[in-house]
Design an enzyme around this catalytic site. Sequence first.
Site, mmCIF file in Angstrom:
data_model
loop_
_atom_site.group_PDB
_atom_site.id
_atom_site.type_symbol
_atom_site.label_atom_id
_atom_site.label_comp_id
_atom_site.label_asym_id
_atom_site.label_seq_id
_atom_site.Cartn_x
_atom_site.Cartn_y
_atom_site.Cartn_z
ATOM 1 N N CYS A 1 15.328 7.574 23.978
ATOM 2 C CA CYS A 1 14.615 8.857 24.104
ATOM 3 C C CYS A 1 15.142 9.933 23.159
ATOM 4 O O CYS A 1 14.501 10.969 22.975
ATOM 5 C CB CYS A 1 14.682 9.356 25.543
ATOM 6 S SG CYS A 1 13.981 8.185 26.702
ATOM 7 N N HIS B 1 12.981 16.994 25.485
ATOM 8 C CA HIS B 1 12.536 15.648 25.837
ATOM 9 C C HIS B 1 11.873 15.726 27.212
ATOM 10 O O HIS B 1 12.357 16.412 28.110
ATOM 11 C CB HIS B 1 13.735 14.700 25.863
ATOM 12 C CG HIS B 1 13.417 13.356 26.459
ATOM 13 N ND1 HIS B 1 12.324 12.625 26.071
ATOM 14 C CD2 HIS B 1 14.044 12.621 27.420
ATOM 15 C CE1 HIS B 1 12.293 11.502 26.768
ATOM 16 N NE2 HIS B 1 13.320 11.474 27.594
ATOM 17 N N ASN C 1 7.129 10.087 30.530
ATOM 18 C CA ASN C 1 8.219 9.950 29.559
ATOM 19 C C ASN C 1 7.805 8.944 28.486
ATOM 20 O O ASN C 1 7.662 7.760 28.773
ATOM 21 C CB ASN C 1 9.472 9.475 30.306
ATOM 22 C CG ASN C 1 10.695 9.352 29.401
ATOM 23 O OD1 ASN C 1 10.581 9.401 28.179
ATOM 24 N ND2 ASN C 1 11.858 9.173 30.009
HETATM 25 O O1 UT7 Z 1 14.471 9.605 29.372
HETATM 26 C C1 UT7 Z 1 15.658 8.928 29.610
HETATM 27 C C2 UT7 Z 1 16.473 9.610 30.598
HETATM 28 N N1 UT7 Z 1 15.882 9.492 31.893
HETATM 29 C C3 UT7 Z 1 15.962 10.472 32.733
HETATM 30 O O2 UT7 Z 1 16.465 11.501 32.395
HETATM 31 C C4 UT7 Z 1 15.473 10.242 34.130
HETATM 32 C C5 UT7 Z 1 16.506 10.712 35.101
HETATM 33 N N2 UT7 Z 1 16.209 10.488 36.496
HETATM 34 C C6 UT7 Z 1 15.156 11.018 37.172
HETATM 35 O O3 UT7 Z 1 14.280 11.623 36.598
HETATM 36 C C7 UT7 Z 1 15.148 10.908 38.681
HETATM 37 O O4 UT7 Z 1 16.404 10.439 39.123
HETATM 38 C C8 UT7 Z 1 14.041 9.973 39.249
HETATM 39 C C9 UT7 Z 1 12.691 10.653 39.100
HETATM 40 C C10 UT7 Z 1 14.051 8.657 38.516
HETATM 41 C C11 UT7 Z 1 14.266 9.735 40.744
HETATM 42 O O5 UT7 Z 1 14.340 10.948 41.459
HETATM 43 P P1 UT7 Z 1 15.552 11.220 42.475
HETATM 44 O O6 UT7 Z 1 15.295 12.524 43.078
HETATM 45 O O7 UT7 Z 1 16.828 11.053 41.708
HETATM 46 O O8 UT7 Z 1 15.345 10.085 43.552
HETATM 47 P P2 UT7 Z 1 16.315 8.886 43.969
HETATM 48 O O9 UT7 Z 1 16.423 7.875 42.883
HETATM 49 O O10 UT7 Z 1 17.586 9.464 44.499
HETATM 50 O O11 UT7 Z 1 15.483 8.263 45.155
HETATM 51 C C12 UT7 Z 1 15.189 9.008 46.338
HETATM 52 C C13 UT7 Z 1 14.313 8.149 47.246
HETATM 53 C C14 UT7 Z 1 14.856 6.733 47.447
HETATM 54 O O12 UT7 Z 1 14.610 6.381 48.800
HETATM 55 P P3 UT7 Z 1 15.791 6.475 49.896
HETATM 56 O O13 UT7 Z 1 16.880 5.573 49.381
HETATM 57 O O14 UT7 Z 1 16.198 7.920 49.922
HETATM 58 O O15 UT7 Z 1 15.118 5.994 51.156
HETATM 59 C C15 UT7 Z 1 13.991 5.891 46.569
HETATM 60 O O16 UT7 Z 1 13.848 4.561 47.020
HETATM 61 O O17 UT7 Z 1 13.012 7.991 46.668
HETATM 62 C C16 UT7 Z 1 12.672 6.593 46.661
HETATM 63 N N3 UT7 Z 1 11.784 6.350 45.519
HETATM 64 C C17 UT7 Z 1 10.442 6.509 45.587
HETATM 65 N N4 UT7 Z 1 9.635 6.876 46.603
HETATM 66 C C18 UT7 Z 1 8.315 6.946 46.340
HETATM 67 C C19 UT7 Z 1 12.103 5.977 44.249
HETATM 68 N N5 UT7 Z 1 11.000 5.885 43.495
HETATM 69 C C20 UT7 Z 1 9.958 6.204 44.309
HETATM 70 C C21 UT7 Z 1 8.576 6.305 44.107
HETATM 71 N N6 UT7 Z 1 7.792 6.675 45.142
HETATM 72 N N7 UT7 Z 1 7.993 6.053 42.919
#
Ligand code: UT7
Length: 317
Positions: A113, A242, A272
């Site tokens: 990225c 980005h 993204n």
């Molecule tokens: O471009 C390269 C660099 N990339 C980035 O900068 C991306 C960085 N990361 C992010 O943008 C975020 O971490 C995400 C959008 C990927 C995830 O958001 P988050 O607030 O960090 O969520 P999380 O990974 O901590 O997950 C929270 C909950 C989990 O459930 P539990 O364990 O709390 O029950 C996940 O299983 O959300 C769940 N989850 C979803 N739920 C519904 C993960 N993906 C989904 C989904 N729909 N698509």
Amino acid sequence: MKKAALVSIAAYAPQKILTNAELEKMVETSDEWIVKRTGIHSRHIAEDESLTSMALKAGKLALERSGLEKNEIDCLICATVTPDFFCMPSTAAQVASELGLGSIMAFDISAACSGFVYLLEVAKSLVESGAKKNVLIIGADKFSSIVDYSDRSICVLFGDGAGAGVVSVASSDNHIIATHCASDGSKGELLMTPKDGRNVGFVKMSGNEVFKIAVNTLTNDVVELLEKSGIASSQIDLFIPHQANLRIIKAVQERLGLSEAKCVVTVGEYGNTSAASIPMAMNTAYEDGRLKAGSLILLDAFGGGFTWGSALLRFGR
Ligand code: UT7
């Protein structure tokens, strides 16, 4: 010493749009979760279109907008981590041929990225040193080719696209003021494509860990670049980050004390798009009139590797 300027910008997004509503039917997710956690409403998907053909379309438009003739381009560099061909031939060599640029130096770089910021630094160095006069740079990625559409933690995030620009010898005060590119391979496993036999596997990411590191790294990086350049954030006309997650964009924007009006956000429409994300966002601002010749812009990027970086420039000839 010569100075280098980004004299044009262009982008291409494939026609097919994949909405949150469609993803709701494919995996256990909801429009509400995706919008709240990422700011993404849709993403464009290349389907049958190749990475090379997207790169070609963006590159062609960037060349036209630069006002240069084909024979004036003496180097083409493409940043991608999703090339059509594993190892070779490079996307850059293919695009250079298809554009009819002759037997110029053409090569790809892999910086995920952060690709476009890396491209700017490499092209700037080539132009400032006098080695090249006009470098066509293209950031393009087709993440749909490495996304597992049954993995909800990944498939909602990424889209496909390409963005391009031309870096030339500066002929006015408009030039690339400073760039900074960095990496930390020790954290590579937090965002990677583990190998699946002889094939490239699906992308895997420890999203939450990457999120926290990205926010801290990006904020420190842009603050340091501005300080080193002797430029106050209040002087910035446009912040074009980005586009991975609206919450990351907002965190850096707020830390810089910039208004929403100065921040270009396209993650809602495109998701993204990796190396294409910054030039696609720049192109949106160019086409809607926010990005003009002389605009002072700040770019930042963070991605797999880890790689990251930032750039400060006055756009245009
Ligand atoms: O471009 C390269 C660099 N990339 C980035 O900068 C991306 C960085 N990361 C992010 O943008 C975020 O971490 C995400 C959008 C990927 C995830 O958001 P988050 O607030 O960090 O969520 P999380 O990974 O901590 O997950 C929270 C909950 C989990 O459930 P539990 O364990 O709390 O029950 C996940 O299983 O959300 C769940 N989850 C979803 N739920 C519904 C993960 N993906 C989904 C989904 N729909 N698509």
